[in-house]
Structures are given as C-alpha cells and as structure tokens.
Design an enzyme around this catalytic site. Sequence first.
Site, PDB file in Angstrom:
ATOM      1  N   GLY A   1      46.193  12.838  35.981  1.00 31.07           N
ATOM      2  CA  GLY A   1      46.156  14.152  36.613  1.00 31.07           C
ATOM      3  C   GLY A   1      47.472  14.861  36.443  1.00 31.07           C
TER       4      GLY A   1
ATOM      5  N   GLY B   1      49.670  18.685  37.870  1.00 29.45           N
ATOM      6  CA  GLY B   1      49.663  19.753  38.853  1.00 29.45           C
ATOM      7  C   GLY B   1      50.434  19.291  40.059  1.00 29.45           C
TER       8      GLY B   1
ATOM      9  N   GLY C   1      53.974  17.937  39.199  1.00 27.66           N
ATOM     10  CA  GLY C   1      54.269  16.714  38.486  1.00 27.66           C
ATOM     11  C   GLY C   1      53.048  16.187  37.775  1.00 27.66           C
TER      12      GLY C   1
ATOM     13  CG  ASP D   1      48.802  23.730  46.357  1.00 29.25           C
ATOM     14  OD1 ASP D   1      48.021  24.706  46.285  1.00 29.25           O
ATOM     15  OD2 ASP D   1      49.175  23.096  45.363  1.00 29.25           O
TER      16      ASP D   1
ATOM     17  CE  LYS E   1      53.248  15.329  42.707  1.00 29.69           C
ATOM     18  NZ  LYS E   1      52.785  15.878  43.955  1.00 29.69           N
TER      19      LYS E   1
ATOM     20  CB  VAL F   1      49.137  11.885  38.808  1.00 31.59           C
ATOM     21  CG1 VAL F   1      48.857  10.630  39.625  1.00 31.59           C
ATOM     22  CG2 VAL F   1      49.579  13.012  39.721  1.00 31.59           C
TER      23      VAL F   1
END
Length: 926
Positions: free
Chosen positions: A603, A605, A608, A722, A624, A610
């Site tokens: 992942g 966003g 950073g 967020d 991360k 992941v």
Amino acid sequence: METLVLLSLLCLFISGIADAQMPGFVSIDCGGRENYTDDIGLVWSPDNQILYGETAPISVPGENRKQYSTVRYFPADNRKYCYTFGVLNRTRYLVRATFLYGNFDNSNVYPKFDISLGATHWSTIVVSDANTIEIEELILLASFPTISVCLSNAMTGRPFISTVELRQFNGSLYYTEFETRFFLGVSARINFGAESKDSVRYPDDPFDRIWQSDSLKKANYLVDVADGTEKVSTRMPIDVNTGERPPEKVMQTAVVGQNGSLTYRLNLEGFPGFGWAVSYFAEIEDLGPNEARKFRLFLPGPEYSQNTKVVVNVQENAQGKYRLYEPGYENISFPFVLPFAFRKTNDSSRGPILNAMEINRYLQISDGSRDAIVMAGFVSHYGLAQWAQEGGDPCLPASWSWVQCNSDSQPQVLSVILSRKNLTGSIPLELTQLTGLVELWLDGNGLTGSIPDFSGCMNLKRIHLENNQLTGELPSFLTNLPNLKELYVQNNMLSGVVPQGLLSRNIVLNFSGNSNLHEGKGKSKSTIIILAVLGSCLLLVVTFVCCLLTLKRKEKKDFYGSSAGPPSKKLISYFSGVSTQTTHCFPLSELEDATGKFERRIGSGGYGIVYYGKLQDGMEIAVKVLTNDSYQGTREFSNEVSLLSRIHHRNLVSFLGYCQQGGKNILVYEFMHNGTLKDHLFGSLARERNLSWIKRLEIAEDAGRGIEYLHTGCTPSVIHRDLKSSNILLDSNMRAKVSDFGLSKLAVDGSSHVSSIVRGTVGYLDPEYYVSQQLTDKSDIYSFGVILLELISGQQAISNERFGVNCRNIVPWGKAHIESGNIQGIIDPALENEFNIQSVWKIAEKALMCVQQHGMSRPTMSEVLKEIREAISIEKGIDSGGDDDIDIISGQHSRHSSAHLDPLDAPISGPSNLSFGDNILLPSAR
Ligand SMILES: *[C@@H]1O[C@H](CO)[C@@H](O)[C@H](O)[C@H]1NC(C)=O
Ligand SMILES: *[C@@H]1O[C@H](CO)[C@@H](O)[C@H](O)[C@H]1NC(C)=O
Ligand SMILES: *[C@@H]1O[C@H](CO)[C@@H](O)[C@H](O)[C@H]1NC(C)=O
Ligand SMILES: *[C@@H]1O[C@H](CO)[C@@H](O)[C@H](O)[C@H]1NC(C)=O
Ligand SMILES: *[C@@H]1O[C@H](CO)[C@@H](O)[C@H](O)[C@H]1NC(C)=O
Ligand SMILES: *[C@@H]1O[C@H](CO)[C@@H](O)[C@H](O)[C@H]1NC(C)=O
Ligand SMILES: *[C@@H]1O[C@H](CO)[C@@H](O)[C@H](O)[C@H]1NC(C)=O
C-alpha cells in the site's frame, strides 16, 4: 404475542402485493367476499377483517366491475370507522378511496360524511348521484409504519365506502418541500386530447394514477374552450423519465390551440387554498425547420401578472421532440373556479400545446392528539380485542368509543372507560402517562398486580378499580391527588393499611372486600418497614457505585499500559512528546529481514509506503516507511510515535513499534489480512467479495467505535484528520479497524487547534475545516459521513462520471436523493435488494447529519454509533427495545422484508430548484 397476531392480520392487506401486479399496490374491495384479479390485472382483497359495519350488494347500470358490486356501510353515529394499512415509513403513497352509493340502503338518502387520514381531515364526501363514483385521492409521505383511512361525522345517510387503494410511489415522485407538514389532496389530473371518455390508469400508468379524460362531461369541468382547439396524438414513444413520470399514453395525446390560444375553466375541489400545480408538455407534432411553438400562461388577477413573463418553448425546454417538459408551481394560491389560458407569442408560428395537467391542494397535517403515542402503546397490549382495533388517532376526528377527549386543537385524553372488558395482566403503565386523565374506569376486569403510580395525573377525579384481582397496598400518591372525588377499589386482593390521608378526605371511598386491607391508626408498621427497606437499598447503591468506581480505575490503568507510575504523569509526558521508552524500537536490520529488504509493497499513501513483513516468530506485520519530507525532524517523529504508543483499541490497527535509523522513519503495525474497505467497495475485491448490507453496517460500527475511542477515550482527544475508506482495514475475520494515524495530531483541550496546513483527502475533507482551518473532532464526523454514503451507494467519494454534469462529489448527489426521498436512487445495485429499507434510511439520514455544513450541527461519534446499532437491530430483525419500530397509531409492529421492495431506482437527477421568490411566481421545470 398479541401484536404478532395483529401484524399477521394486517399482512392480509399487504399480502396482495406479493402476488402479481406492481409491488406496493393494495386494493381493498369493501364489502367484498373474496380475493380476485380484475380485468386490468389489479389484485383485490376483501375487507372481511374489518370488525365494524355491514356489507350490502349494489347494482348500478353500466358498472360491471366487481369492486363496485358491494359496499361496506357504518352506523350514523358519532364514532369513526377506520381502515389501517401497513406502509413503508419515509415512502410516498397515493391513497385512493372511492364511493359508489348505488342506493345500497334503499332509502335514496344521499349520504354526506367526512373522511380523514389519521387525525387529518381529508375531505367531505357528498353523494349527489346514486350512480356516480366519487373518487378521493391523497398523496402522502408515510411517517409511521401504518396509516389509517377513517370515516366519521355522518351528516346525512350512513357513511359507506366502496374501495380503498394504496399505490406506492418511487424515486422523488411528488416530492415537495412541504411534505412533512402537508398532504397533497388531488384536485385535478387531466389527460388532454384523450381519445375517449375513459380515464387512463394501470397498466398504462405503472403507478395507477387516474388521469381523467378532457372529454368527460361534468358540471364546470373544462368549459369555455377556445375556438380552434384541436386534439392531436402520436404513436411515437415519448421519453417520460423525468419529474412525476406521467404515463406515455397520456403524453401521446394533447390539445393544440390552432387559433393561438387554449382556454379553460374548471372547478377545483378543495380550493381556494394553496396548491401544487404542474403542466405536462411534449412536442408531438412535426414542426418545420423555421417553425417554433412558444406560448405563455395567463391566469386572471394581478397576483399572477408576473407569470406571463415566462415563455414556454416546449421543444427547447424538453431538449427535443417526444420528450417531456414539466413546468409547475410548487406553491401557488388558486381560487375554487380557475380559468386559465395559454397564448402563443407573436414570434411563434404554432399555437400552444397541452398534454396533461395536475393540481393538488395542500392539506395541513394535523398534529394529532397529545396522547396518541401513549395510547398506541396502551392498545398494543390488547391487539386482538375489538375495542383496541378502532384505528387512527384516539381523539381525532372522533374519539375511540371508550375514550373521551377534550376539545383542544391537540386534544388530551380525559377518560378511559374499559369496564368489564375482560382485561387481564397488570394495569399498563401507559395509563399513568395520560397527564390530562380525569376518569379511569377499569372495574370488572381480571387485572392483577399492584396499582401503578398515577401521581402524574393530577386531574384524576374518579378511579374505578373495583372487582379485579389487584394486589399490594393502596399507594400513598392517592392522598396527593387534589381533585380526587371517587375511589373504588372494593373486591380486590389489596393489603396493608388505607393511607390516613384518604380517610380524612371528603371523598367517596370503597375498599371493602379486600380481606387484608385495614384502616390503620397513626404511624403503622408498614411505614417502618418501608423505611428499613429504603435504608438497605441506599446501602446497596452506595456499595455498587464504589465498586463501579474501582473497576473504572482499573480499566483506565489497562488502557494506558500496566507499567508502574501514576497515569497522570504519563499523560504529561505524552504531551511533551518525548516518552518513547514504552514503545518497541525495531533495529533496521530486523525489519529488512522481515520484509525481504522491503520487497512486497502492499500500500501507499498516508505519507509513506507500506510493505508486508513477517517477523522471525512468524508474526505478520505492515511496515510503513515514511517519505523523507513528511517529518521535518526527529522531534515531530517522536511526537508521532509517542502518540501512537498510547492508543490501544480493538478497532484501531495496533501499533507495534518504530525504527529511526539510517535516515529512515519507520512505523510498524499489525498486518490486516483483508485489505482496505475501499478495495472491497470499489476496488479489485468488490466483485468477488460482494459486501452485504449487514456486513457494511458492522464495518461502520467497528470503524465508528475506533473513532469514538479517539475522540472520547483518549485524553487529550485525538482527531484522525484523514478518515477515508482506504484507511479502514479489515482483518482475517472481516472486522474493521481504523488505520493511519500518520496525520493525527493531539487536539488541544479547550479552544480548538489552529493548524498551519490543512491536511486530509479531497472528497472526505470537511469544507468548514478547509475554510476556517479550525480543526475539531467534527471534521472526522464529516469524513465518516462520506464513508457512510460510500457504504450505501458503493460509489467513491469523488467520481468524474457518476454524479451528473456539474457534480463530482458524493455529498450533494447523496443529499439531493435522500432529501427528496429517493433513497433507492443511490443504493448500491450490488446489494441486490438484500436489505431492510428502514435500516438504510437510518444510516442515510445520519450520514446527511454528518456532512452538515457546520460542524456544530453534526452529531458526535457516539450519536452516530447509536444509529448504526439500531440499523443493525432492524436488519437482524431484532427488536431494538426502543419505541422506534412501534407504530404510534395502532401500536403494531411492522417489518418489511426485502421481498416487498421495488426494483432499485436507476439514479435520476434530484429535483431541480423549486423555490420561488416571495412575490414572483415563476414556473419551474421538474
Ligand atoms: C385472500 O388471500 C390471502 C393471501 O393470499 C389469504 O390469506 C386470505 O385468506 C384470502 N381471503 C379470502 C377471503 O379468500
Ligand atoms: C419514520 O421516518 C421518520 C423520518 O422521515 C423518522 O423520524 C421516524 O422515526 C420514522 N418512524 C419509524 C417508526 O421508523
Ligand atoms: C379559429 O379557427 C377556426 C378553425 O380552426 C376558424 O373557423 C375560426 O374562424 C377561427 N377563429 C378566429 C377568431 O380566428
Ligand atoms: C405557500 O405559500 C403561502 C404564502 O406565501 C404560505 O403561507 C404557505 O405556508 C406556503 N406553503 C403551503 C404548503 O401552503
Ligand atoms: C404582439 O402583437 C400585438 C398585436 O399584434 C402587440 O400589441 C404586442 O405588442 C406584440 N408583442 C410583442 C412582445 O411584440
Ligand atoms: C376473556 O378472556 C379469556 C382469556 O383471556 C377468554 O378465554 C374468555 O373467553 C374471554 N371472555 C370474554 C367474555 O371475552
Ligand atoms: C421505480 O423507478 C425505476 C426507475 O428509477 C423504474 O425502473 C421502476 O419500474 C419504478 N417502479 C415502479 C413501481 O414503477
């Protein structure tokens, strides 16, 4: 039990729906004996569950329809007689009642009486011809799970009824901004240019509205027709998928004013008053290349003079031929006799055209009696008894036969008279909530238990509880009822001592036949006993509270870790942002091994990238690696780490440790096997792992709990900043946890935090925060509201194509649909009707509260969670214990399985702007 049985009785009414025809249709043949399907495909059911009235056959020349071969009629007394239907809350219906007298009583006295919908007066039925059907139609937004159509106030003859029909609407049909306060009484629905005198209805109109032919001959119906008025028609298909969706057949015919004008005059039943008027235009003639059809509406009177400024150009307004243009007035004042004209403009080569018209009057919805909810709860205990099935409001327009009310506009119940009605069980507590109660007659029943506390009914004058099996003492509140005149409690099983205050008062008191009830002398034993009991209760309560407090403290300790030292000290260190000692510090080499040198990217966003990792002990982790510029320096990083290390909740992704080495800032989290909510809703997993509605609700609840903990369980509270569907992760059991505190900041207590940079994700970002830069927990609520809309619709927060021409954002799109009642238009088609619409409504309404413009008006996370839990209960068919599912009119439970639902609406555009200036009446297209 009783309620269940009654529910099944009610379902007899609804069951017709499941058979053939359209969903949401109920057609009752009053006085009929059997179920049948008529020539046009409507399924009729008899009204043999109605416990009142009598039936009679009628025979009217030229009328062969079976539903008009019988009537049900009622005594000409001062009572009301109701038909009650189960409906879907928050759904619009057309209710139709029809009356064909047919001299059923061989008296030739033409009846005159009132009909009402619940407590609201609907119309006065005046029969003026034995062989003509009177039709009354009403459009309403259901706000309870049942509605009642009631007949009352016989002025001449006997009240009677031929049919009651219920037609469910769809999408935003007949949405008006007044719908929560006004019903729409249908005054005129006219098919112009009709090919015969017959009305158009089902199946030509899928909603079975009745469109009356303009060639029907009635007194003052469409008179003063201009010379040169001609009928035109077409067989071409017509696009009617806008506004009120009139049937194509009605739009395929029209009148045209070949001499330049169309003029008409007609009586408007129920007017003068305010109404909703709409005209339907579609170009169905061939115009030459240089031709135009332009015209204006003229209404007499200076108040309408502004209207003539508006020019209709059908083809242009409808954006093409064979398309519908539907301009109207959402709120216009009309007289009883309405003349109107359409006149062509000077530059128009063709005269005006008119395909159809509807005029509905606003009927103010009565607030009903003040005790309606309480009385509904009361009768729900006796669902099967005839007296409990009278239906409608307890006081309006006439009171139930065993109730007396005062004559306020919002009446209260004054007396309840249920002598010798075979009541059993204890005296329902609802009665104690009737604050206006003067007389209570419950004598001669089989009531058991003790006498409840009527101290809230200060007006009580007569209490008759004699000849029951009541036990316990004569309660002392009786001595404090200032108006008490009569108290009859003889022949029960009461015990103890008659309060001195009762004996010394000048009231009629009969307590004989209670073998253990005595007149006392002075302070009796029982008072002492009561005091003693009270004392020990107090002791118990104190102990209990103490235990709770100790438990609470323990819990707190657990939240903040079990290491030594008072919690308060730790809190201070969190604030200063240097306490990292409790957090595990991973050596870089260990993380490199675990991730295979950052090989598998899972992942990105949230500032950073992941990577997937597996520690030596087999534990799977998500690593991360923060991008370099996301943290200015070590200080900010350690702030972050210390913040993370103190947040533990089962609905938050666990933070396992950090690493700050080799110029890298790394955070280590537990690995979540099932990826993000986003993947499941719109991404790669959406198709194969289709999330059910109940699963979506559970995910919302999990995520909500995590956020609630951030907002209220942490001191100081934490704002996520967020929230989005890609930050909600799912574990191997598909339970959700909130992730990515990368942007979290400690909220400063007291005055809200002013941040230098607005952070968040487009589509989820609180507009108020964006403008003001004032960060509060309500910004998270906004984002959560967006996530709820995503869960309902399966649409991403921001989309280029889906939300219409000028709208890329889910919020205005969802809002327009939900506010106009068209929830089907936004429900994710992938849910395939596997949901209870009421639970979707609950979430939709709360989602709208969450995305309110101002943070102040948004709910707290706890309030949102409460709603989600209720939705889950509804979905699971569990009685949430609240009163929500109980109809206030009749106290019946109403559950609607998805089998009764309409096919999903295709999204249609929300209602266009229907508002008018105060003085100027401007038509608006729908
Ligand atoms: C009508 O149909 C319903 C359900 O289909 C059934 O329960 C009811 O008994 C029928 N009534 C009569 C009078 O046949
Ligand atoms: C019906 O819907 C309204 C909103 O339109 C809501 O306020 C009310 O609680 C609902 N009633 C029930 C019984 O669900
Ligand atoms: C109106 O039209 C009819 C034929 O359509 C014609 O006979 C008549 O003279 C016209 N009247 C006026 C006032 O133009
Ligand atoms: C319509 O307009 C009138 C006058 O402006 C206003 O009093 C009324 O409340 C409005 N709405 C309805 C439903 O009548
Ligand atoms: C239309 O024509 C009439 C008479 O022919 C004239 O009085 C009127 O001013 C004209 N209106 C416009 C807008 O041109
Ligand atoms: C009274 O209720 C009992 C059971 O609740 C029933 O068996 C009995 O028939 C009822 N009597 C009357 C007169 O309604
Ligand atoms: C409800 O609306 C949809 C389109 O939005 C339509 O396809 C469907 O047939 C409608 N249902 C009824 C009962 O007309």
